[in-house]
Design a protein around this motif. Structure first.
Motif, PDB file in Angstrom:
ATOM      1  N   ARG A   1      -2.491 -18.189   3.161  1.00 21.01           N
ATOM      2  CA  ARG A   1      -3.590 -17.300   2.774  1.00 21.01           C
ATOM      3  C   ARG A   1      -3.155 -15.902   2.363  1.00 21.01           C
ATOM      4  NH1 ARG A   1      -6.800 -17.324   8.153  1.00 21.01           N
ATOM      5  NH2 ARG A   1      -4.650 -17.169   8.884  1.00 21.01           N
ATOM      6  N   LEU A   2      -1.856 -15.626   2.447  1.00 17.25           N
ATOM      7  CA  LEU A   2      -1.378 -14.258   2.278  1.00 17.25           C
ATOM      8  C   LEU A   2      -0.283 -14.148   1.238  1.00 17.25           C
ATOM      9  CD1 LEU A   2      -0.978 -13.494   6.090  1.00 17.25           C
ATOM     10  CD2 LEU A   2      -2.931 -12.883   4.641  1.00 17.25           C
ATOM     11  N   LEU A   3      -0.104 -12.927   0.750  1.00 17.50           N
ATOM     12  CA  LEU A   3       1.034 -12.568  -0.086  1.00 17.50           C
ATOM     13  C   LEU A   3       1.745 -11.417   0.612  1.00 17.50           C
ATOM     14  CD1 LEU A   3      -0.600 -12.481  -3.643  1.00 17.50           C
ATOM     15  CD2 LEU A   3       0.736 -14.320  -2.618  1.00 17.50           C
ATOM     16  N   LEU A   4       3.054 -11.550   0.783  1.00 14.57           N
ATOM     17  CA  LEU A   4       3.871 -10.474   1.330  1.00 14.57           C
ATOM     18  C   LEU A   4       4.711  -9.946   0.177  1.00 14.57           C
ATOM     19  CD1 LEU A   4       3.045 -12.277   3.781  1.00 14.57           C
ATOM     20  CD2 LEU A   4       5.149 -11.535   4.850  1.00 14.57           C
ATOM     21  N   ARG A   5       4.654  -8.643  -0.026  1.00 18.44           N
ATOM     22  CA  ARG A   5       5.290  -8.038  -1.195  1.00 18.44           C
ATOM     23  C   ARG A   5       5.771  -6.642  -0.853  1.00 18.44           C
ATOM     24  NH1 ARG A   5       2.055  -4.046  -2.363  1.00 18.44           N
ATOM     25  NH2 ARG A   5      -0.204  -4.207  -2.152  1.00 18.44           N
ATOM     26  N   PRO A   6       6.608  -6.058  -1.709  1.00 14.30           N
ATOM     27  CA  PRO A   6       7.022  -4.664  -1.474  1.00 14.30           C
ATOM     28  C   PRO A   6       5.823  -3.720  -1.558  1.00 14.30           C
ATOM     29  CG  PRO A   6       8.469  -5.725  -3.062  1.00 14.30           C
ATOM     30  CD  PRO A   6       7.291  -6.642  -2.866  1.00 14.30           C
ATOM     31  N   PHE A   7       5.907  -2.646  -0.803  1.00 14.80           N
ATOM     32  CA  PHE A   7       4.898  -1.587  -0.914  1.00 14.80           C
ATOM     33  C   PHE A   7       5.100  -0.837  -2.221  1.00 14.80           C
ATOM     34  CE2 PHE A   7       4.453  -2.133   3.657  1.00 14.80           C
ATOM     35  CZ  PHE A   7       3.091  -1.892   3.849  1.00 14.80           C
ATOM     36  N   THR A   8       4.005  -0.301  -2.759  1.00 16.72           N
ATOM     37  CA  THR A   8       4.046   0.552  -3.948  1.00 16.72           C
ATOM     38  C   THR A   8       3.261   1.827  -3.662  1.00 16.72           C
ATOM     39  OG1 THR A   8       2.010  -0.221  -4.986  1.00 16.72           O
ATOM     40  CG2 THR A   8       4.008  -1.539  -5.395  1.00 16.72           C
ATOM     41  N   PRO A   9       3.447   2.882  -4.446  1.00 13.76           N
ATOM     42  CA  PRO A   9       2.658   4.102  -4.246  1.00 13.76           C
ATOM     43  C   PRO A   9       1.151   3.856  -4.310  1.00 13.76           C
ATOM     44  CG  PRO A   9       4.546   4.578  -5.630  1.00 13.76           C
ATOM     45  CD  PRO A   9       4.503   3.070  -5.459  1.00 13.76           C
ATOM     46  N   ALA A  10       0.735   2.826  -5.025  1.00 10.75           N
ATOM     47  CA  ALA A  10      -0.696   2.504  -5.137  1.00 10.75           C
ATOM     48  C   ALA A  10      -1.303   2.023  -3.823  1.00 10.75           C
ATOM     49  CB  ALA A  10      -0.901   1.449  -6.227  1.00 10.75           C
ATOM     50  N   ASP A  11      -0.473   1.748  -2.830  1.00  9.37           N
ATOM     51  CA  ASP A  11      -0.960   1.268  -1.531  1.00  9.37           C
ATOM     52  C   ASP A  11      -1.378   2.395  -0.595  1.00  9.37           C
ATOM     53  OD1 ASP A  11      -0.549  -1.501  -2.054  1.00  9.37           O
ATOM     54  OD2 ASP A  11       1.593  -1.253  -1.614  1.00  9.37           O
ATOM     55  N   LEU A  12      -1.309   3.639  -1.042  1.00 16.69           N
ATOM     56  CA  LEU A  12      -1.556   4.773  -0.150  1.00 16.69           C
ATOM     57  C   LEU A  12      -2.917   4.705   0.535  1.00 16.69           C
ATOM     58  CD1 LEU A  12      -0.716   7.426   1.134  1.00 16.69           C
ATOM     59  CD2 LEU A  12      -1.567   8.595  -0.926  1.00 16.69           C
ATOM     60  N   ASP A  13      -3.978   4.503  -0.202  1.00 14.37           N
ATOM     61  CA  ASP A  13      -5.319   4.509   0.406  1.00 14.37           C
ATOM     62  C   ASP A  13      -5.463   3.400   1.436  1.00 14.37           C
ATOM     63  OD1 ASP A  13      -6.102   6.713  -1.071  1.00 14.37           O
ATOM     64  OD2 ASP A  13      -7.043   5.509  -2.651  1.00 14.37           O
ATOM     65  N   ALA A  14      -5.022   2.206   1.096  1.00 12.51           N
ATOM     66  CA  ALA A  14      -5.161   1.071   2.013  1.00 12.51           C
ATOM     67  C   ALA A  14      -4.276   1.246   3.244  1.00 12.51           C
ATOM     68  CB  ALA A  14      -4.825  -0.231   1.289  1.00 12.51           C
ATOM     69  N   LEU A  15      -3.066   1.741   3.062  1.00 17.33           N
ATOM     70  CA  LEU A  15      -2.186   1.955   4.205  1.00 17.33           C
ATOM     71  C   LEU A  15      -2.737   3.065   5.098  1.00 17.33           C
ATOM     72  CD1 LEU A  15       0.436   1.112   5.604  1.00 17.33           C
ATOM     73  CD2 LEU A  15       1.611   2.877   4.267  1.00 17.33           C
ATOM     74  N   HIS A  16      -3.258   4.117   4.479  1.00 21.02           N
ATOM     75  CA  HIS A  16      -3.841   5.206   5.265  1.00 21.02           C
ATOM     76  C   HIS A  16      -5.057   4.718   6.057  1.00 21.02           C
ATOM     77  CE1 HIS A  16      -4.692   9.173   6.627  1.00 21.02           C
ATOM     78  NE2 HIS A  16      -5.885   9.173   6.057  1.00 21.02           N
ATOM     79  N   ALA A  17      -5.828   3.811   5.499  1.00 16.19           N
ATOM     80  CA  ALA A  17      -6.981   3.256   6.219  1.00 16.19           C
ATOM     81  C   ALA A  17      -6.545   2.538   7.492  1.00 16.19           C
ATOM     82  CB  ALA A  17      -7.753   2.300   5.308  1.00 16.19           C
ATOM     83  N   ILE A  18      -5.318   2.075   7.527  1.00 15.87           N
ATOM     84  CA  ILE A  18      -4.765   1.428   8.723  1.00 15.87           C
ATOM     85  C   ILE A  18      -4.137   2.471   9.639  1.00 15.87           C
ATOM     86  CG2 ILE A  18      -3.025  -0.211   9.571  1.00 15.87           C
ATOM     87  CD1 ILE A  18      -3.361  -1.708   6.849  1.00 15.87           C
ATOM     88  N   GLN A  19      -3.255   3.288   9.108  1.00 15.77           N
ATOM     89  CA  GLN A  19      -2.459   4.198   9.929  1.00 15.77           C
ATOM     90  C   GLN A  19      -3.244   5.382  10.483  1.00 15.77           C
ATOM     91  OE1 GLN A  19       1.227   5.263   7.987  1.00 15.77           O
ATOM     92  NE2 GLN A  19       2.043   3.202   8.290  1.00 15.77           N
ATOM     93  N   ALA A  20      -4.398   5.688   9.947  1.00 17.93           N
ATOM     94  CA  ALA A  20      -5.202   6.805  10.430  1.00 17.93           C
ATOM     95  C   ALA A  20      -6.020   6.450  11.670  1.00 17.93           C
ATOM     96  CB  ALA A  20      -6.147   7.282   9.322  1.00 17.93           C
ATOM     97  N   ARG A  21      -6.048   5.201  12.025  1.00 15.67           N
ATOM     98  CA  ARG A  21      -6.904   4.738  13.124  1.00 15.67           C
ATOM     99  C   ARG A  21      -6.220   4.887  14.489  1.00 15.67           C
ATOM    100  NH1 ARG A  21     -11.043   0.573  11.331  1.00 15.67           N
ATOM    101  NH2 ARG A  21     -11.070   0.174  13.571  1.00 15.67           N
ATOM    102  N   SER A  22      -6.954   5.436  15.431  1.00 19.44           N
ATOM    103  CA  SER A  22      -6.408   5.586  16.788  1.00 19.44           C
ATOM    104  C   SER A  22      -6.227   4.236  17.463  1.00 19.44           C
ATOM    105  CB  SER A  22      -7.298   6.491  17.628  1.00 19.44           C
ATOM    106  OG  SER A  22      -8.600   5.957  17.729  1.00 19.44           O
ATOM    107  N   ASP A  23      -7.088   3.249  17.156  1.00 17.85           N
ATOM    108  CA  ASP A  23      -6.930   1.932  17.775  1.00 17.85           C
ATOM    109  C   ASP A  23      -5.709   1.197  17.227  1.00 17.85           C
ATOM    110  OD1 ASP A  23      -8.264   1.676  15.315  1.00 17.85           O
ATOM    111  OD2 ASP A  23      -9.615   0.103  16.005  1.00 17.85           O
ATOM    112  N   VAL A  24      -5.252   1.540  16.045  1.00 17.97           N
ATOM    113  CA  VAL A  24      -4.025   0.969  15.490  1.00 17.97           C
ATOM    114  C   VAL A  24      -2.803   1.629  16.126  1.00 17.97           C
ATOM    115  CG1 VAL A  24      -2.603   0.775  13.399  1.00 17.97           C
ATOM    116  CG2 VAL A  24      -5.042   0.226  13.311  1.00 17.97           C
ATOM    117  N   ALA A  25      -2.831   2.943  16.223  1.00 16.32           N
ATOM    118  CA  ALA A  25      -1.676   3.690  16.730  1.00 16.32           C
ATOM    119  C   ALA A  25      -1.536   3.628  18.251  1.00 16.32           C
ATOM    120  CB  ALA A  25      -1.772   5.150  16.291  1.00 16.32           C
TER     121      ALA A  25
END
Length: 193
Positions: free
Chosen positions: A12-36
């Motif tokens: 069900r997934l694709l694993l790929r290199p990160f690109t600069p275009a991933d900033l918003d989606a990655l920030h949506a994960i890393q900004a969360r206190s429940d993630v960190a």
């Protein structure tokens, strides 16, 4: 040495290199206190996420021990980035490595971490030729422990108050699996299909 043929496809997934275009989606994960919560870092602001992403975009292959392979995890059906996966090559001599993963909480409980972990183990054992792969986590992170157990990894150590993280002593749990154990498990899964 490992230079994957991207994207790495799972059911069900694709694993790929990160690109600069991933900033918003990655920030949506890393900004969360429940993630960190169980990680070494606090929730990240946009600039901290950008800095982390700059590093991740360079981690696309494993050419020598001490390096990490960082992979963006996206849903194959939609292209949505839902997580971050890591394969770390600890030692050429000991043929050892480590896996890690972080997912957006909206996607927890669906087996994506297990599916990703299986792909990381395949890369480590089949493509990089590792002998042993570990997974380390904060002992309070029972959900991640269940993922490692579903991958067939055994709990080998519980290190009591071994690290000072976020102004408190934390326990660390270490899981591991050997190449022959992983291959036996894969063979058993194939025979039941």
């Amino acid at each position: 040495m490992l230079e994957p043929d991207y994207p790495i496809r799972t059911e069900r997934l694709l694993l790929r290199p990160f690109t600069p275009a991933d900033l918003d989606a990655l920030h949506a994960i890393q900004a969360r206190s429940d993630v960190a919560r169980y990680l070494y870092w606090e929730p990240r602001d946009r600039e901290q996420t950008r800095e982390a992403l700059e590093t991740k975009t360079t981690q696309t292959a494993l050419r020598d021990e001490g390096q990490a392979l960082s992979l963006a995890v996206e849903l194959a059906a939609t292209g949505e980035l839902i997580g971050d996966a890591l394969l770390f090559w600890h030692s050429r001599t000991h043929r050892s490595g480590e896996i890690g993963y972080v997912f957006h909480p909206d996607h927890h409980g669906r087996g994506y971490a297990t599916e990703t972990g299986d792909a990381l183990l395949r890369l480590g054992f089949d493509d990089l030729g590792l002998h042993r792969v570990t997974g380390r986590l904060d002992a309070r992170n029972t959900a991640s422990a269940r993922v490692l157990e579903r991958l067939g990894m055994r709990r080998e150590a519980h290190l009591v108050e071994n690290e000072w993280v976020k102004d408190e002593w934390t326990d660390e749990v270490v899981y591991a699996i050997l190449r022959r154990e992983w291959h036996k498990r894969q063979d058993e899964r194939e025979s039941t299909r």
